[in-house]
Design an enzyme around this catalytic site. Structure first.
Site, PDB file in Angstrom:
ATOM      1  N   GLU A  17       0.824  -1.203   0.000  1.00 27.17           N
ATOM      2  CA  GLU A  17       0.000   0.000   0.000  1.00 27.17           C
ATOM      3  C   GLU A  17       0.862   1.259   0.000  1.00 27.17           C
ATOM      4  OE1 GLU A  17      -3.717  -0.027   2.074  1.00 27.17           O
ATOM      5  OE2 GLU A  17      -3.029   1.612   3.342  1.00 27.17           O
ATOM      6  N   ARG A 107     -16.362   4.157   3.802  1.00 26.10           N
ATOM      7  CA  ARG A 107     -17.101   5.337   4.266  1.00 26.10           C
ATOM      8  C   ARG A 107     -16.124   6.464   4.582  1.00 26.10           C
ATOM      9  NH1 ARG A 107     -19.310   5.701  10.194  1.00 26.10           N
ATOM     10  NH2 ARG A 107     -17.083   6.137  10.406  1.00 26.10           N
ATOM     11  N   GLY A 108     -15.023   6.127   5.286  1.00 27.92           N
ATOM     12  CA  GLY A 108     -14.102   7.160   5.773  1.00 27.92           C
ATOM     13  C   GLY A 108     -14.476   7.546   7.194  1.00 27.92           C
ATOM     14  N   TYR A 143     -12.872  -5.392  10.142  1.00 29.14           N
ATOM     15  CA  TYR A 143     -12.199  -5.077  11.403  1.00 29.14           C
ATOM     16  C   TYR A 143     -12.204  -6.289  12.335  1.00 29.14           C
ATOM     17  CZ  TYR A 143     -12.921  -0.526   9.354  1.00 29.14           C
ATOM     18  OH  TYR A 143     -12.901   0.532   8.469  1.00 29.14           O
ATOM     19  N   HIS A 147     -14.986  -2.505  14.574  1.00 27.57           N
ATOM     20  CA  HIS A 147     -14.773  -1.089  14.245  1.00 27.57           C
ATOM     21  C   HIS A 147     -15.022  -0.254  15.500  1.00 27.57           C
ATOM     22  CE1 HIS A 147     -15.946   2.895  12.515  1.00 27.57           C
ATOM     23  NE2 HIS A 147     -14.893   2.637  11.759  1.00 27.57           N
ATOM     24  N   LYS A 270       7.427   3.033   1.885  1.00 38.01           N
ATOM     25  CA  LYS A 270       8.815   2.689   2.213  1.00 38.01           C
ATOM     26  C   LYS A 270       9.258   1.491   1.372  1.00 38.01           C
ATOM     27  CE  LYS A 270       8.595   4.292   6.974  1.00 38.01           C
ATOM     28  NZ  LYS A 270       7.821   3.915   8.156  1.00 38.01           N
TER      29      LYS A 270
HETATM   30  P1  FAD Z   1     -18.603   1.269   7.162  1.00 35.04           P
HETATM   31  O1  FAD Z   1     -18.484  -0.097   6.612  1.00 35.04           O
HETATM   32  O2  FAD Z   1     -19.690   2.136   6.632  1.00 35.04           O
HETATM   33  O3  FAD Z   1     -18.745   1.127   8.758  1.00 35.04           O
HETATM   34  C1  FAD Z   1     -18.600   2.253   9.600  1.00 35.04           C
HETATM   35  C2  FAD Z   1     -19.304   1.971  10.928  1.00 35.04           C
HETATM   36  O4  FAD Z   1     -20.724   1.970  10.725  1.00 35.04           O
HETATM   37  C3  FAD Z   1     -18.974   0.593  11.523  1.00 35.04           C
HETATM   38  O5  FAD Z   1     -18.974   0.722  12.932  1.00 35.04           O
HETATM   39  C4  FAD Z   1     -20.154  -0.280  11.067  1.00 35.04           C
HETATM   40  O6  FAD Z   1     -20.366  -1.386  11.932  1.00 35.04           O
HETATM   41  C5  FAD Z   1     -21.297   0.715  11.114  1.00 35.04           C
HETATM   42  N1  FAD Z   1     -22.386   0.453  10.162  1.00 35.04           N
HETATM   43  C6  FAD Z   1     -22.265   0.040   8.874  1.00 35.04           C
HETATM   44  N2  FAD Z   1     -23.501  -0.071   8.320  1.00 35.04           N
HETATM   45  C7  FAD Z   1     -24.406   0.275   9.271  1.00 35.04           C
HETATM   46  C8  FAD Z   1     -25.830   0.373   9.325  1.00 35.04           C
HETATM   47  N3  FAD Z   1     -26.578   0.030   8.261  1.00 35.04           N
HETATM   48  N4  FAD Z   1     -26.427   0.769  10.482  1.00 35.04           N
HETATM   49  C9  FAD Z   1     -25.674   1.076  11.585  1.00 35.04           C
HETATM   50  N5  FAD Z   1     -24.325   1.015  11.600  1.00 35.04           N
HETATM   51  C10 FAD Z   1     -23.699   0.627  10.452  1.00 35.04           C
HETATM   52  N6  FAD Z   1      -9.726   5.850   5.504  1.00 35.04           N
HETATM   53  C11 FAD Z   1      -9.439   6.857   4.623  1.00 35.04           C
HETATM   54  O7  FAD Z   1      -9.772   8.037   4.878  1.00 35.04           O
HETATM   55  N7  FAD Z   1      -8.775   6.597   3.441  1.00 35.04           N
HETATM   56  C12 FAD Z   1      -8.390   5.342   3.092  1.00 35.04           C
HETATM   57  O8  FAD Z   1      -7.799   5.147   2.025  1.00 35.04           O
HETATM   58  C13 FAD Z   1      -8.675   4.265   3.995  1.00 35.04           C
HETATM   59  N8  FAD Z   1      -8.318   2.987   3.697  1.00 35.04           N
HETATM   60  C14 FAD Z   1      -8.641   1.962   4.553  1.00 35.04           C
HETATM   61  C15 FAD Z   1      -8.312   0.646   4.202  1.00 35.04           C
HETATM   62  C16 FAD Z   1      -8.613  -0.414   5.057  1.00 35.04           C
HETATM   63  C17 FAD Z   1      -8.242  -1.825   4.665  1.00 35.04           C
HETATM   64  C18 FAD Z   1      -9.239  -0.148   6.307  1.00 35.04           C
HETATM   65  C19 FAD Z   1      -9.528  -1.282   7.262  1.00 35.04           C
HETATM   66  C20 FAD Z   1      -9.599   1.151   6.664  1.00 35.04           C
HETATM   67  C21 FAD Z   1      -9.317   2.223   5.788  1.00 35.04           C
HETATM   68  N9  FAD Z   1      -9.664   3.548   6.097  1.00 35.04           N
HETATM   69  C22 FAD Z   1      -9.370   4.567   5.222  1.00 35.04           C
HETATM   70  C23 FAD Z   1     -10.324   3.871   7.377  1.00 35.04           C
HETATM   71  C24 FAD Z   1     -11.883   3.851   7.251  1.00 35.04           C
HETATM   72  O9  FAD Z   1     -12.293   4.888   6.386  1.00 35.04           O
HETATM   73  C25 FAD Z   1     -12.482   4.044   8.658  1.00 35.04           C
HETATM   74  O10 FAD Z   1     -12.200   2.943   9.465  1.00 35.04           O
HETATM   75  C26 FAD Z   1     -13.948   4.433   8.716  1.00 35.04           C
HETATM   76  O11 FAD Z   1     -14.235   4.873  10.040  1.00 35.04           O
HETATM   77  C27 FAD Z   1     -14.917   3.296   8.398  1.00 35.04           C
HETATM   78  O12 FAD Z   1     -14.967   3.038   7.062  1.00 35.04           O
HETATM   79  P2  FAD Z   1     -15.756   1.723   6.516  1.00 35.04           P
HETATM   80  O13 FAD Z   1     -15.718   1.763   5.057  1.00 35.04           O
HETATM   81  O14 FAD Z   1     -15.292   0.515   7.214  1.00 35.04           O
HETATM   82  O15 FAD Z   1     -17.239   2.106   7.033  1.00 35.04           O
END
Ligand code: FAD
Length: 290
Positions: A17, A107-108, A143, A147, A270
């Site tokens: 990455e 989502r972010g 996660y 999360h 890196k």
């Molecule tokens: P989601 O899947 O939408 O989940 C977010 C939260 O909402 C979770 O607690 C979930 O349980 C809950 N949830 C989901 N659906 C529902 C629903 N229907 N009702 C109620 N609750 C719900 N961040 C960046 O800014 N840029 C990046 O490039 C980036 N890359 C990443 C790569 C990886 C492999 C990982 C693991 C994380 C990355 N992140 C990045 C961080 C990520 O954006 C954050 O962890 C963010 O807070 C959650 O994103 P998500 O897509 O997992 O969200």
């Protein structure tokens, strides 16, 4: 090439990455590091998306360079928390036009200062939209320790299932330092009927400061074996780097030995770290001369 096809080959895969620069003046340095990593010919590379989307141009430019000039299949991250549907549609069109076939739909983090837009609540909505907008291979985040916002792991796994049902082809884990956490998580998600490939995200910790930040941000569990390394070598940067790379490499070997074939290294721009890990795994990955 689509990452789902690479992961479907039934062999260990190694990916790296990189993250885009925050400012224009750092662009060349980051691009150079990304290209050096690409020269290791990993199975694929991912390019993160800056929180808030202000650096999305750099994500697309670096991803396109890796994909088109270095012929490394590339995964462009995309977050939706602060974007409108129109902005997402525009970015997806650009990714498609520039030959990028893989998107990690996220989502972010919710910005402290508030969101710039409210079109999306969760990553599953972004996945649905990407699915409709073309022939992308879609990844999502998962996660193993839950999360930070979710009440418990069962609820988090239920929401992961929604992402898979919305159309994601594979998931990549947040970093973890104890493989038993991943083995337990795999058991739980398979039991819930989530069958897509799970790519294990491994972070080689190369400085004591880095691990302090990680713990503050995500509360990741640190096994005592790992803490002892930071306690003993944290004040000696060269020794910490060597020990951090060795720890990550051991974690990867144990994962592959236990049937986890997809390995993604958070290589943090890196090339030397990426290169040392790849070299230590050459025979395991079937890339050695022996
Ligand atoms: P989601 O899947 O939408 O989940 C977010 C939260 O909402 C979770 O607690 C979930 O349980 C809950 N949830 C989901 N659906 C529902 C629903 N229907 N009702 C109620 N609750 C719900 N961040 C960046 O800014 N840029 C990046 O490039 C980036 N890359 C990443 C790569 C990886 C492999 C990982 C693991 C994380 C990355 N992140 C990045 C961080 C990520 O954006 C954050 O962890 C963010 O807070 C959650 O994103 P998500 O897509 O997992 O969200």
């Amino acid at each position: 090439m689509k990452i789902r096809d690479i992961l479907g080959q039934g062999r260990p895969t190694l990916s790296f990455e990189v993250f885009p620069p925050k400012t224009e003046d750092k662009y060349e340095t980051v691009e150079e590091a990304a290209k050096e990593i690409a020269q290791l010919s990993p199975d694929f590379m991912s390019v993160t998306y800056g929180a808030g989307g202000g650096t999305s141009r750099y994500t697309v430019d670096i991803a396109a360079a890796l994909n088109n000039e270095y012929h490394v299949p590339t995964l462009a991250h995309l977050t939706c928390v602060s974007s409108t549907r129109q902005q997402v549609a525009c970015l997806l069109r650009e990714l498609k036009d520039r030959g990028i076939e893989n998107v990690l739909a996220l989502r972010g983090d919710i910005p402290k200062e508030g969101r710039a837009a409210h079109d999306y609540q969760y990553a599953s909505q972004l996945i649905e939209e990407i699915k409709k907008s073309g022939d992308f291979c879609i990844g999502a985040a998962c996660y193993p320790e839950g999360h930070v916002e979710s009440a418990n792991k069962a609820e988090d796994i239920a929401h992961l299932k929604e992402k898979v049902e919305a159309g994601c082809d594979f998931v990549t884990t947040q970093m973890f330092f104890d493989n038993n956490i991943l083995y337990n998580y795999l058991y739980r998600i398979r039991e819930r009927g989530i069958t897509v490939p799970v790519v294990a995200g491994i972070m080689p910790v190369t400085s004591a400061l880095q691990i302090k930040r990680i713990c503050q941000m995500s509360g990741t569990y640190l096994p005592s074996r790992f803490k002892a390394i930071v306690d003993r070598f944290g004040d000696n940067p060269a020794a910490m780097k060597q020990a951090g790379i060795a720890y990550a490499t051991e974690q990867i070997i144990d994962l592959i030995a236990n049937g986890v074939n997809g390995i993604h290294v958070y290589s943090m721009n890196k090339p030397d770290v990426a290169g040392r890990i790849q070299e230590s795994l050459s025979e395991i990955l079937g890339r050695g001369n022996g």
